[in-house]
Design an enzyme around this catalytic site. Structure first.
Site, PDB file in Angstrom:
ATOM      1  N   ASP A 102       4.583   0.259  12.095  1.00 58.61           N
ATOM      2  CA  ASP A 102       3.340  -0.291  11.537  1.00 58.61           C
ATOM      3  C   ASP A 102       3.117  -1.760  11.906  1.00 58.61           C
ATOM      4  O   ASP A 102       2.086  -2.335  11.549  1.00 58.61           O
ATOM      5  CB  ASP A 102       3.321  -0.136  10.005  1.00 58.61           C
ATOM      6  CG  ASP A 102       3.077   1.300   9.578  1.00 58.61           C
ATOM      7  OD1 ASP A 102       2.767   2.139  10.445  1.00 58.61           O
ATOM      8  OD2 ASP A 102       3.198   1.586   8.368  1.00 58.61           O
TER       9      ASP A 102
ATOM     10  N   LYS B  26       0.841  -1.211   0.000  1.00 56.62           N
ATOM     11  CA  LYS B  26       0.000   0.000   0.000  1.00 56.62           C
ATOM     12  C   LYS B  26       0.867   1.249   0.000  1.00 56.62           C
ATOM     13  O   LYS B  26       0.686   2.149  -0.820  1.00 56.62           O
ATOM     14  CB  LYS B  26      -0.905  -0.001   1.241  1.00 56.62           C
ATOM     15  CG  LYS B  26      -1.562   1.335   1.520  1.00 56.62           C
ATOM     16  CD  LYS B  26      -2.419   1.304   2.771  1.00 56.62           C
ATOM     17  CE  LYS B  26      -1.724   1.654   4.055  1.00 56.62           C
ATOM     18  NZ  LYS B  26      -1.412   3.075   4.268  1.00 56.62           N
ATOM     19  N   ASN B  27       1.830   1.297   0.942  1.00 56.17           N
ATOM     20  CA  ASN B  27       2.595   2.536   1.088  1.00 56.17           C
ATOM     21  C   ASN B  27       3.506   2.809  -0.101  1.00 56.17           C
ATOM     22  O   ASN B  27       3.811   3.964  -0.389  1.00 56.17           O
ATOM     23  CB  ASN B  27       3.402   2.510   2.388  1.00 56.17           C
ATOM     24  CG  ASN B  27       2.508   2.700   3.602  1.00 56.17           C
ATOM     25  OD1 ASN B  27       1.328   3.019   3.459  1.00 56.17           O
ATOM     26  ND2 ASN B  27       3.067   2.506   4.790  1.00 56.17           N
TER      27      ASN B  27
ATOM     28  N   ARG C  76       1.536  14.514  13.457  1.00 60.28           N
ATOM     29  CA  ARG C  76       1.999  14.251  12.097  1.00 60.28           C
ATOM     30  C   ARG C  76       1.985  15.477  11.185  1.00 60.28           C
ATOM     31  O   ARG C  76       1.213  15.565  10.232  1.00 60.28           O
ATOM     32  CB  ARG C  76       1.176  13.131  11.475  1.00 60.28           C
ATOM     33  CG  ARG C  76       1.286  11.834  12.230  1.00 60.28           C
ATOM     34  CD  ARG C  76       0.521  10.722  11.585  1.00 60.28           C
ATOM     35  NE  ARG C  76       1.274  10.054  10.557  1.00 60.28           N
ATOM     36  CZ  ARG C  76       0.838   8.995   9.888  1.00 60.28           C
ATOM     37  NH1 ARG C  76      -0.344   8.511  10.125  1.00 60.28           N
ATOM     38  NH2 ARG C  76       1.565   8.429   8.965  1.00 60.28           N
TER      39      ARG C  76
ATOM     40  N   CYS D 173      -4.714  13.572  12.802  1.00 60.71           N
ATOM     41  CA  CYS D 173      -4.672  12.150  12.492  1.00 60.71           C
ATOM     42  C   CYS D 173      -4.712  11.415  13.815  1.00 60.71           C
ATOM     43  O   CYS D 173      -4.177  11.885  14.811  1.00 60.71           O
ATOM     44  CB  CYS D 173      -3.373  11.869  11.749  1.00 60.71           C
ATOM     45  SG  CYS D 173      -2.883  10.163  11.762  1.00 60.71           S
TER      46      CYS D 173
ATOM     47  N   ARG E 192      -8.620   0.076   4.522  1.00 61.94           N
ATOM     48  CA  ARG E 192      -7.613   0.996   3.977  1.00 61.94           C
ATOM     49  C   ARG E 192      -6.325   0.250   3.627  1.00 61.94           C
ATOM     50  O   ARG E 192      -5.596   0.685   2.732  1.00 61.94           O
ATOM     51  CB  ARG E 192      -7.279   2.092   5.010  1.00 61.94           C
ATOM     52  CG  ARG E 192      -8.417   3.031   5.298  1.00 61.94           C
ATOM     53  CD  ARG E 192      -7.949   4.173   6.160  1.00 61.94           C
ATOM     54  NE  ARG E 192      -6.670   4.671   5.655  1.00 61.94           N
ATOM     55  CZ  ARG E 192      -5.753   5.267   6.386  1.00 61.94           C
ATOM     56  NH1 ARG E 192      -5.949   5.472   7.662  1.00 61.94           N
ATOM     57  NH2 ARG E 192      -4.633   5.684   5.843  1.00 61.94           N
TER      58      ARG E 192
HETATM   59  C1  UD1 Z   1       4.801   6.585   6.437  1.00 59.40           C
HETATM   60  C2  UD1 Z   1       3.830   5.460   6.257  1.00 59.40           C
HETATM   61  C3  UD1 Z   1       3.253   5.040   7.592  1.00 59.40           C
HETATM   62  C4  UD1 Z   1       4.370   4.711   8.585  1.00 59.40           C
HETATM   63  C5  UD1 Z   1       5.380   5.853   8.660  1.00 59.40           C
HETATM   64  C6  UD1 Z   1       6.586   5.518   9.511  1.00 59.40           C
HETATM   65  C7  UD1 Z   1       2.929   5.926   4.038  1.00 59.40           C
HETATM   66  C8  UD1 Z   1       1.750   6.303   3.235  1.00 59.40           C
HETATM   67  N1  UD1 Z   1       2.759   5.916   5.394  1.00 59.40           N
HETATM   68  O1  UD1 Z   1       4.070   7.691   6.969  1.00 59.40           O
HETATM   69  O2  UD1 Z   1       2.426   3.887   7.399  1.00 59.40           O
HETATM   70  O3  UD1 Z   1       3.823   4.498   9.866  1.00 59.40           O
HETATM   71  O4  UD1 Z   1       5.842   6.190   7.341  1.00 59.40           O
HETATM   72  O5  UD1 Z   1       7.203   4.370   9.038  1.00 59.40           O
HETATM   73  O6  UD1 Z   1       3.972   5.592   3.515  1.00 59.40           O
HETATM   74  N2  UD1 Z   1       7.189  14.206  10.738  1.00 59.40           N
HETATM   75  C9  UD1 Z   1       7.352  15.536  11.016  1.00 59.40           C
HETATM   76  N3  UD1 Z   1       7.260  16.423   9.966  1.00 59.40           N
HETATM   77  C10 UD1 Z   1       7.007  16.027   8.682  1.00 59.40           C
HETATM   78  C11 UD1 Z   1       6.840  14.670   8.426  1.00 59.40           C
HETATM   79  C12 UD1 Z   1       6.948  13.766   9.484  1.00 59.40           C
HETATM   80  O7  UD1 Z   1       7.590  15.921  12.153  1.00 59.40           O
HETATM   81  O8  UD1 Z   1       6.931  16.887   7.803  1.00 59.40           O
HETATM   82  C13 UD1 Z   1       7.303  13.217  11.841  1.00 59.40           C
HETATM   83  C14 UD1 Z   1       6.033  12.407  12.053  1.00 59.40           C
HETATM   84  O9  UD1 Z   1       5.096  13.087  12.877  1.00 59.40           O
HETATM   85  C15 UD1 Z   1       6.568  11.141  12.684  1.00 59.40           C
HETATM   86  C16 UD1 Z   1       7.943  10.986  12.006  1.00 59.40           C
HETATM   87  O10 UD1 Z   1       8.256  12.263  11.464  1.00 59.40           O
HETATM   88  O11 UD1 Z   1       6.756  11.327  14.066  1.00 59.40           O
HETATM   89  C17 UD1 Z   1       7.996   9.969  10.897  1.00 59.40           C
HETATM   90  O12 UD1 Z   1       6.909  10.182  10.006  1.00 59.40           O
HETATM   91  P1  UD1 Z   1       7.007   9.839   8.460  1.00 59.40           P
HETATM   92  O13 UD1 Z   1       8.122   8.888   8.232  1.00 59.40           O
HETATM   93  O14 UD1 Z   1       6.973  11.092   7.679  1.00 59.40           O
HETATM   94  O15 UD1 Z   1       5.643   9.071   8.226  1.00 59.40           O
HETATM   95  P2  UD1 Z   1       4.708   9.153   6.948  1.00 59.40           P
HETATM   96  O16 UD1 Z   1       5.512   9.324   5.719  1.00 59.40           O
HETATM   97  O17 UD1 Z   1       3.585  10.086   7.212  1.00 59.40           O
END
Ligand code: UD1
Length: 427
Positions: A309, A22-23, A123, A118, A401
């Protein structure tokens, strides 16, 4: 709202096919926005998140055809006529922010709604924005939307140094950099298999990328990308989830398409807990070693560490382990919402901030429980498979999802599980 009813009925036996990730698919689909030529994705999973991304891309003027019962997605962005990703779609799924980098890189402008709150923490998307700003984008946050403009002549290559590892921000920066002028170096990049898959797809589209899978990715921008066909990598989270089913219930299950390199840290913990994983020529075969599962401590980390996850599902296993386990969640705050539901099933869990201590009990008991998010919902199903009596999981739209045909896949290995249709209500 539909419900899933699970009755614990002993060991499982058979094989479960694992779908495309999915991701990975959610980041490969927006890559269509980088080119006016067709992009075909094979091995796509059939999930509601994929339908949401389809809806979003269509709203921008992209064509998305779902072929072979949804396993093949034929995408084309030759005629983008809208550069605004609307709140109504974006609010349904955070990954919508991944259209920002590609649209900005190809057409020089984009307006994308901020994803908003969320269930598993704040996030934010600041790292996505910071990366695009480093490439020269002018960003204005107004009315809940990011209004983004590239400089005249397009985005410029830059050094993007992330203060923390972010999968999504790495993906947005990587896609944008393929069409930026000059060289972009992404430091402290995420190393997840989904990033590697995206880089491989972009390379098939003509991008110049080196270093994916390490924490430094270097991209040499090109004038234009072209069409390609790309198979979506195996879903390591679906894989890990189904590997836990025989670990919890006993028996032996072969997960078809599974690869150790996708779940190495997870396999180490399974081994420690007394679960055997062997590679076969079709995937991974999983069974419990002699005796009960043993308590283990788990810390979630970016890849190659233990994936956040799989934390909820691992907790379901540890509920009936011998001894006490500590699970530390380091990626997201507020990601133990499955704990109170597992406690309703007789688990002994104490949550203190980012730590959960699970004291193993002999047996869980079925109960009515409520899914709170995608991975939490499947952890309740896993727990139900091992519980005495009937577990009724409601709010299963979370499950749709990220898990295709969950009932069919688990029934195929002998589980007693069914889905009951409920009245349609607005979720
Ligand atoms: C992706 C995955 C999700 C998984 C996560 C961590 C997808 C669609 N989703 O989510 O299933 O749980 O990686 O492996 O691929 N953060 C910030 N600022 C930002 C972006 C992130 O502070 O701009 C923080 C987040 O709040 C979190 C951490 O960074 O604490 C990691 O998040 P991130 O790796 O970005 O997760 P996603 O890409 O949203």
């Amino acid at each position: 709202m539909d419900q899933i009813i699970v009755r614990g009925n002993g060991p499982l036996k058979g094989e479960i096919p694992i779908a495309g990730a999915k991701n990975a698919c959610l980041t490969l689909m927006p890559a269509t926005l980088l080119t006016d030529q067709p992009l075909t994705l094979t091995n796509a999973p059939r999930l509601s998140d994929i339908r949401t991304m389809t809806e979003l891309l269509r709203s921008l003027g992209a064509e998305v055809a779902s072929l072979q019962e949804g396993q093949v997605l034929a995408l084309s962005s030759h005629d983008l006529n809208n550069h605004t990703a609307d709140y109504d779609i974006v609010r349904k799924m955070r990954a919508s922010i991944l259209v920002l980098g590609p649209m900005l890189a190809r057409d020089g402008h984009a307006i994308v709604s901020l994803p908003g709150g969320c269930a598993i923490g704040a996030r934010p998307v600041d790292l996505h924005l910071r990366a695009l700003e480093a490439m020269g984008a002018d960003l204005d946050l107004r009315d809940g939307y990011v209004h983004a403009k590239a400089p005249a002549g397009g985005l410029k290559g830059a050094v993007v140094d992330f203060p923390i590892v972010s999968v999504g921000a790495t993906e947005n920066a990587l896609m944008a950099a393929t069409l930026a002028r000059g060289t972009t170096v992404i430091k402290n990049a995420a190393r997840e298999p989904e990033i590697v898959d995206l880089a491989q797809c972009l390379r098939r589209m003509g991008a110049h990328i080196e270093g994916e899978g390490t924490s430094t990715i270097t991209i040499e921008g090109v004038q234009a990308l072209h069409g390609a066909t790309h198979p979506v990598v195996t879903d390591r989270i679906e894989l890990g989830t189904y590997m836990l089913a025989p670990a919890i219930c006993g028996g032996e299950v072969e997960c078809l398409g599974g690869r150790i390199d996708l779940v190495a840290a997870f396999c180490e913990k399974l081994d420690e807990a007394g679960v055997s994983v062997t590679e076969t020529d079709r995937g991974l075969k999983v069974s419990r070693k002699n005796g009960p599962v043993q308590a283990v401590n788990v810390v979630t980390e970016p890849f190659p560490g233990f994936p956040t996850d799989l934390q909820a599902q691992m907790m379901a296993l540890l509920c009936t382990a011998e001894g006490s386990s500590v699970l530390e969640e380091k990626i997201f705050e507020n990601r133990f919402m499955h704990a109170p539901e597992l406690i309703r099933m007789g688990a002994r869990i104490e949550v203190h901030g980012g730590h959960a201590t699970v004291h193993g009990v002999k047996k869980l008991r079925g109960a009515p429980v409520m899914a709170t998010d995608l991975r939490a919902s499947v952890s309740l199903i896993l727990a139900g498979l091992a519980a005495e009596g009937e577990t009724i999981v409601s709010r299963v739209y979370h499950l749709d999802r990220g898990y295709e045909k969950v009932v069919r896949k688990l029934r195929g290995v002998g589980a007693d599980i069914e889905r009951i249709k409920g009245p349609q209500i607005d979720e």
